[in-house]
Design a protein around this motif. Structure first.
Motif, PDB file in Angstrom:
ATOM      1  N   GLN A  68       0.857  -1.180   0.000  1.00 28.77           N
ATOM      2  CA  GLN A  68       0.000   0.000   0.000  1.00 28.77           C
ATOM      3  C   GLN A  68       0.894   1.231   0.000  1.00 28.77           C
ATOM      4  OE1 GLN A  68      -2.967   0.119   3.105  1.00 28.77           O
ATOM      5  NE2 GLN A  68      -3.172   2.338   2.961  1.00 28.77           N
ATOM      6  N   LEU A  69       0.606   2.152  -0.894  1.00 27.47           N
ATOM      7  CA  LEU A  69       1.280   3.441  -0.950  1.00 27.47           C
ATOM      8  C   LEU A  69       0.256   4.511  -0.603  1.00 27.47           C
ATOM      9  CD1 LEU A  69       3.694   5.302  -1.784  1.00 27.47           C
ATOM     10  CD2 LEU A  69       2.707   5.282  -4.099  1.00 27.47           C
ATOM     11  N   THR A  70       0.573   5.327   0.395  1.00 31.61           N
ATOM     12  CA  THR A  70      -0.290   6.431   0.802  1.00 31.61           C
ATOM     13  C   THR A  70       0.441   7.735   0.524  1.00 31.61           C
ATOM     14  OG1 THR A  70      -1.282   5.091   2.551  1.00 31.61           O
ATOM     15  CG2 THR A  70      -1.525   7.475   2.745  1.00 31.61           C
ATOM     16  N   VAL A  71      -0.194   8.642  -0.173  1.00 34.38           N
ATOM     17  CA  VAL A  71       0.380   9.946  -0.479  1.00 34.38           C
ATOM     18  C   VAL A  71      -0.099  10.919   0.592  1.00 34.38           C
ATOM     19  CG1 VAL A  71       0.500  11.816  -2.161  1.00 34.38           C
ATOM     20  CG2 VAL A  71       0.486   9.425  -2.928  1.00 34.38           C
ATOM     21  N   ILE A  72       0.867  11.577   1.252  1.00 28.43           N
ATOM     22  CA  ILE A  72       0.564  12.460   2.376  1.00 28.43           C
ATOM     23  C   ILE A  72       1.129  13.845   2.104  1.00 28.43           C
ATOM     24  CG2 ILE A  72       0.843  12.829   4.865  1.00 28.43           C
ATOM     25  CD1 ILE A  72       1.511   9.787   5.043  1.00 28.43           C
ATOM     26  N   ALA A  73       0.256  14.832   1.993  1.00 27.32           N
ATOM     27  CA  ALA A  73       0.698  16.221   1.866  1.00 27.32           C
ATOM     28  C   ALA A  73       1.123  16.711   3.248  1.00 27.32           C
ATOM     29  CB  ALA A  73      -0.440  17.087   1.327  1.00 27.32           C
ATOM     30  N   GLY A  74       2.114  17.578   3.279  1.00 23.04           N
ATOM     31  CA  GLY A  74       2.580  18.085   4.567  1.00 23.04           C
ATOM     32  C   GLY A  74       3.182  19.465   4.458  1.00 23.04           C
ATOM     33  N   LEU A  75       3.378  20.092   5.615  1.00 22.97           N
ATOM     34  CA  LEU A  75       4.002  21.401   5.672  1.00 22.97           C
ATOM     35  C   LEU A  75       5.497  21.311   5.950  1.00 22.97           C
ATOM     36  CD1 LEU A  75       1.381  23.510   7.650  1.00 22.97           C
ATOM     37  CD2 LEU A  75       1.912  23.610   5.220  1.00 22.97           C
TER      38      LEU A  75
END
Length: 150
Positions: A68-75
Protein backbone atom coordinates in the motif's frame (compact mmCIF):
# COMPACT_ATOMS: atom_id res chain seq x y z
CA UNK A 1 9.94 -11.47 -14.43
CA UNK A 2 8.22 -9.94 -17.43
CA UNK A 3 5.16 -12.08 -16.72
CA UNK A 4 4.41 -10.02 -13.60
CA UNK A 5 1.54 -7.53 -13.49
CA UNK A 6 1.24 -4.89 -10.75
CA UNK A 7 -2.31 -3.58 -10.64
CA UNK A 8 -4.75 -1.91 -8.26
CA UNK A 9 -6.29 -4.35 -5.79
CA UNK A 10 -9.98 -5.19 -5.94
CA UNK A 11 -12.33 -6.46 -3.26
CA UNK A 12 -11.93 -9.94 -4.76
CA UNK A 13 -8.21 -9.78 -3.93
CA UNK A 14 -8.73 -9.21 -0.20
CA UNK A 15 -8.61 -12.90 0.86
CA UNK A 16 -5.23 -13.38 -0.86
CA UNK A 17 -3.87 -10.10 0.55
CA UNK A 18 -4.95 -10.95 4.08
CA UNK A 19 -3.47 -14.44 3.77
CA UNK A 20 -0.09 -12.86 2.92
CA UNK A 21 -0.41 -10.36 5.79
CA UNK A 22 -0.95 -13.27 8.17
CA UNK A 23 1.80 -15.49 6.77
CA UNK A 24 4.59 -14.87 9.26
CA UNK A 25 5.11 -14.88 13.02
CA UNK A 26 4.02 -11.27 13.52
CA UNK A 27 1.12 -11.38 11.08
CA UNK A 28 -0.22 -14.60 12.56
CA UNK A 29 -0.63 -12.74 15.87
CA UNK A 30 -2.39 -9.69 14.52
CA UNK A 31 -4.36 -10.68 11.41
CA UNK A 32 -7.62 -12.65 11.16
CA UNK A 33 -7.96 -14.28 7.74
CA UNK A 34 -11.07 -16.15 8.89
CA UNK A 35 -12.98 -12.87 9.38
CA UNK A 36 -12.65 -10.70 6.27
CA UNK A 37 -15.35 -8.19 7.28
CA UNK A 38 -13.00 -5.58 8.79
CA UNK A 39 -10.65 -5.86 5.81
CA UNK A 40 -13.49 -5.37 3.34
CA UNK A 41 -14.68 -2.32 5.28
CA UNK A 42 -11.17 -0.89 5.25
CA UNK A 43 -10.83 -1.63 1.54
CA UNK A 44 -14.06 0.27 0.82
CA UNK A 45 -12.54 3.34 2.52
CA UNK A 46 -9.23 2.93 0.69
CA UNK A 47 -10.95 2.57 -2.67
CA UNK A 48 -12.68 5.95 -2.22
CA UNK A 49 -9.48 7.83 -1.31
CA UNK A 50 -7.35 8.96 -4.27
CA UNK A 51 -4.30 9.16 -1.99
CA UNK A 52 -4.41 5.42 -1.29
CA UNK A 53 -2.84 2.96 -3.70
CA UNK A 54 -3.30 -0.66 -2.67
CA UNK A 55 -1.77 -2.88 -5.32
CA UNK A 56 -1.21 -6.54 -5.96
CA UNK A 57 1.46 -8.29 -7.98
CA UNK A 58 -0.02 -11.05 -10.13
CA UNK A 59 1.81 -13.87 -11.90
CA UNK A 60 -0.03 -16.50 -13.93
CA UNK A 61 -3.36 -15.33 -12.51
CA UNK A 62 -2.16 -15.73 -8.89
CA UNK A 63 -1.60 -12.90 -6.41
CA UNK A 64 2.02 -13.16 -5.28
CA UNK A 65 2.65 -9.79 -3.61
CA UNK A 66 1.06 -6.62 -2.30
CA UNK A 67 1.78 -3.22 -0.84
CA UNK A 68 0.00 0.00 0.00
CA UNK A 69 1.28 3.44 -0.95
CA UNK A 70 -0.29 6.43 0.80
CA UNK A 71 0.38 9.95 -0.48
CA UNK A 72 0.56 12.46 2.38
CA UNK A 73 0.70 16.22 1.87
CA UNK A 74 2.58 18.08 4.57
CA UNK A 75 4.00 21.40 5.67
CA UNK A 76 7.33 20.22 7.09
CA UNK A 77 10.43 20.09 4.90
CA UNK A 78 9.15 23.04 2.88
CA UNK A 79 5.80 21.48 2.10
CA UNK A 80 7.09 18.05 1.19
CA UNK A 81 4.60 15.50 -0.06
CA UNK A 82 5.53 12.02 1.14
CA UNK A 83 4.81 8.54 -0.07
CA UNK A 84 4.29 6.13 2.82
CA UNK A 85 4.82 2.47 1.93
CA UNK A 86 3.07 -0.08 4.14
CA UNK A 87 1.92 -3.67 4.15
CA UNK A 88 4.63 -5.00 1.86
CA UNK A 89 4.20 -8.74 1.55
CA UNK A 90 5.49 -11.36 -0.83
CA UNK A 91 3.96 -14.83 -1.07
CA UNK A 92 6.23 -17.35 0.70
CA UNK A 93 7.09 -19.31 -2.43
CA UNK A 94 8.02 -16.13 -4.34
CA UNK A 95 10.50 -14.68 -1.84
CA UNK A 96 14.09 -14.19 -2.91
CA UNK A 97 13.27 -13.85 -6.62
CA UNK A 98 13.28 -10.04 -6.92
CA UNK A 99 9.55 -9.46 -6.57
CA UNK A 100 9.95 -7.30 -3.44
CA UNK A 101 12.40 -5.08 -5.30
CA UNK A 102 9.95 -4.75 -8.20
CA UNK A 103 7.12 -3.76 -5.86
CA UNK A 104 9.21 -1.17 -4.03
CA UNK A 105 10.46 0.24 -7.33
CA UNK A 106 6.83 0.49 -8.48
CA UNK A 107 5.96 2.38 -5.27
CA UNK A 108 8.88 4.79 -5.70
CA UNK A 109 7.96 5.44 -9.35
CA UNK A 110 4.31 5.97 -8.44
CA UNK A 111 5.30 8.32 -5.60
CA UNK A 112 7.27 10.39 -8.09
CA UNK A 113 4.24 10.50 -10.42
CA UNK A 114 2.19 11.74 -7.45
CA UNK A 115 4.71 14.59 -6.91
CA UNK A 116 6.17 13.11 -3.74
CA UNK A 117 9.62 14.33 -2.77
CA UNK A 118 10.21 11.63 -0.17
CA UNK A 119 9.30 7.98 0.28
CA UNK A 120 9.26 6.50 3.76
CA UNK A 121 8.34 3.23 5.43
CA UNK A 122 8.62 1.42 8.71
CA UNK A 123 9.46 -2.17 9.43
CA UNK A 124 9.05 -4.03 12.68
CA UNK A 125 12.34 -4.04 14.60
CA UNK A 126 12.25 -7.85 14.72
CA UNK A 127 12.35 -8.11 10.90
CA UNK A 128 16.14 -8.15 10.38
CA UNK A 129 15.85 -9.49 6.82
CA UNK A 130 13.44 -6.70 5.89
CA UNK A 131 15.80 -4.09 7.31
CA UNK A 132 18.68 -5.41 5.20
CA UNK A 133 16.37 -5.49 2.14
CA UNK A 134 15.31 -1.85 2.53
CA UNK A 135 18.87 -0.69 3.21
CA UNK A 136 20.02 -2.50 0.06
CA UNK A 137 17.42 -0.48 -1.87
CA UNK A 138 18.83 2.80 -0.51
CA UNK A 139 16.55 3.45 2.45
CA UNK A 140 18.22 4.67 5.63
CA UNK A 141 17.11 3.98 9.19
CA UNK A 142 17.00 7.69 10.07
CA UNK A 143 14.23 7.86 12.68
CA UNK A 144 12.86 5.98 15.66
CA UNK A 145 9.17 5.17 15.25
CA UNK A 146 6.52 5.12 17.95
CA UNK A 147 3.01 3.69 18.00
CA UNK A 148 0.12 4.01 20.42
CA UNK A 149 -2.74 1.56 20.12
CA UNK A 150 -6.15 3.23 20.49
Amino acid sequence: MSDLEIRPATAHDIPAIVAMLADDALGAQRESPDDLAPYLTAFAHLAQDPNQHLVVAVRDGRIVGTLQLTVIAGLSLRGTTRGLIEGVRIHADERGRGLGTQLIEWAIDEARKQDCQLVQLTSNASRADARRFYERLGFTASHVGFKLAL
